[in-house]
Design a protein around this motif. Structure first.
Motif, PDB file in Angstrom:
ATOM      1  N   ALA A  86       0.863  -1.150  -0.122  1.00 22.12           N
ATOM      2  CA  ALA A  86       0.059  -0.121  -0.242  1.00 22.12           C
ATOM      3  C   ALA A  86       1.132   1.160   0.062  1.00 22.12           C
ATOM      4  N   CYS A  87       2.116   1.121   0.382  1.00 21.35           N
ATOM      5  CA  CYS A  87       2.995   2.229   0.487  1.00 21.35           C
ATOM      6  C   CYS A  87       3.119   2.808  -0.980  1.00 21.35           C
ATOM      7  N   ASP A  88       3.261   1.935  -1.971  1.00 20.17           N
ATOM      8  CA  ASP A  88       3.593   2.328  -3.317  1.00 20.17           C
ATOM      9  C   ASP A  88       2.699   3.299  -3.667  1.00 20.17           C
ATOM     10  N   ALA A 108      13.409   2.342  -6.749  1.00 23.92           N
ATOM     11  CA  ALA A 108      13.976   1.155  -7.070  1.00 23.92           C
ATOM     12  C   ALA A 108      13.982   0.098  -5.958  1.00 23.92           C
ATOM     13  N   ARG A 109      14.685   0.664  -4.710  1.00 23.47           N
ATOM     14  CA  ARG A 109      14.810  -0.523  -3.744  1.00 23.47           C
ATOM     15  C   ARG A 109      13.580  -0.776  -3.249  1.00 23.47           C
ATOM     16  N   GLU A 110      12.385   0.043  -3.106  1.00 25.86           N
ATOM     17  CA  GLU A 110      11.065  -0.259  -2.764  1.00 25.86           C
ATOM     18  C   GLU A 110      10.421  -1.184  -3.575  1.00 25.86           C
ATOM     19  N   ALA A 111      10.622  -1.165  -4.763  1.00 23.68           N
ATOM     20  CA  ALA A 111      10.143  -1.818  -5.957  1.00 23.68           C
ATOM     21  C   ALA A 111      10.592  -3.284  -5.935  1.00 23.68           C
ATOM     22  N   ALA A 112      12.142  -3.522  -5.256  1.00 20.30           N
ATOM     23  CA  ALA A 112      12.556  -4.822  -5.152  1.00 20.30           C
ATOM     24  C   ALA A 112      12.309  -5.630  -3.975  1.00 20.30           C
ATOM     25  N   ARG A 126       5.680  -5.573  -5.809  1.00 21.73           N
ATOM     26  CA  ARG A 126       5.717  -4.005  -5.557  1.00 21.73           C
ATOM     27  C   ARG A 126       5.995  -3.267  -6.909  1.00 21.73           C
ATOM     28  N   GLN A 127       5.602  -2.057  -6.868  1.00 19.25           N
ATOM     29  CA  GLN A 127       6.121  -1.076  -7.953  1.00 19.25           C
ATOM     30  C   GLN A 127       7.090   0.240  -7.655  1.00 19.25           C
ATOM     31  N   PRO A 178      15.942   3.322 -13.615  1.00 18.86           N
ATOM     32  CA  PRO A 178      14.647   3.684 -13.184  1.00 18.86           C
ATOM     33  C   PRO A 178      13.659   2.474 -13.274  1.00 18.86           C
ATOM     34  N   VAL A 179      12.502   2.381 -12.304  1.00 17.73           N
ATOM     35  CA  VAL A 179      11.648   1.452 -12.606  1.00 17.73           C
ATOM     36  C   VAL A 179      10.254   1.887 -12.703  1.00 17.73           C
TER      37      VAL A 179
END
Length: 250
Positions: A86-88, A108-112, A126-127, A178-179
């Motif tokens: 939900a943070c995304d 990028a760290r959070e998406a991983a 995650r995105q 970039p993601v």
């Protein structure tokens, strides 16, 4: 270098819910009290959004720690577990110059992340948060050799520091691709006197690019782009209201 048309509020709105909080990351040798930071805080206040604006030390390792702490602070204010997907959609990260470089690393760290709040037993997709990058720095480790040994004084805090050899590997460790390009808005000024606009236009191709003729590295006309920035986060801000928020450079 292709230019995207200036997006209307409607075109920029996402199908996801509006963001619930902003994280603003200032540039190299700037501070949380800079004109751009104050402007973003005013925009957040229009919607009752918390806006966390850390003072980021120039040293890469300390800067990374400050950004991470600020992200965790915003998650806490929103009563969200950082491991919760939900943070995304709840958070939008806005970074200027070096802050844009750090924002790219953070997203990028959070998406991983692969584990949810329940730990290894919970797999998640995650995105990463949505992001807005203003004249972002691209591979700044390349510039360390030019600045090596130079002494700088922060114009806002008065703190002085020296660029050392440690800056190079520290910045290299934070480089990230970039993601989720569609979740990234990039504002570039063609007359940026500090960074080569082509570097950012190339790295972030596929993202939502707004390239404004002229301008400067400080992006002094930022108030004009607040409607597009806030629309990227799912909020509608009238141009007249945004213009009235302008903060004059110090």
């Amino acid at each position: 270098m292709a230019n995207s048309p200036f997006p209307s509020d409607t075109a920029a709105m996402h199908a996801t819910a509006p963001v619930k909080g902003l994280l603003y990351l200032h540039g190299f040798n700037s501070a949380s009290c800079s004109p751009k930071a104050r402007l973003m805080q005013r925009a957040a206040e229009q919607f009752g959004l918390p806006c966390v604006m850390p003072d980021i030390p120039p040293e890469p390792g300390a800067g990374q720690a400050a950004v991470n702490a600020a992200y965790l602070t915003l998650c806490e204010r929103l009563t969200l577990d950082p491991a919760d997907p939900a943070c995304d959609d709840a958070i939008m990260v806005i970074g200027s110059s070096m802050g844009g470089f750090l924002a790219t690393w953070l997203v990028a760290r959070e998406a991983a992340r692969l584990e949810g709040p329940a730990g290894p037993s919970q797999s998640v997709w995650r995105q990463g948060p949505r992001s807005v990058l203003i004249n972002p720095a691209v591979r700044p480790a390349r510039l360390v050799s030019e600045w090596l040994g130079s002494v700088h004084a922060n114009p806002y805090t008065g703190v002085t520091f020296t660029v050392t050899e440690d800056f190079g590997p520290g910045l290299l460790a934070l480089e990230a691709e970039p993601v989720t390009a569609q979740r990234t808005l990039v504002l570039l000024a063609t007359a940026d006197e500090t960074l080569d606009v082509n570097d950012a236009a190339g790295l972030y191709q596929g993202s939502r690019l707004i390239i404004t003729p002229g301008g400067d590295h400080g992006f002094a006309q930022l108030a004009e782009y607040l409607p597009a920035i806030m629309a990227h986060g799912g909020h509608r801000l009238a141009p007249a209201t945004a213009a009235a928020m302008h903060v004059a450079p110090d």
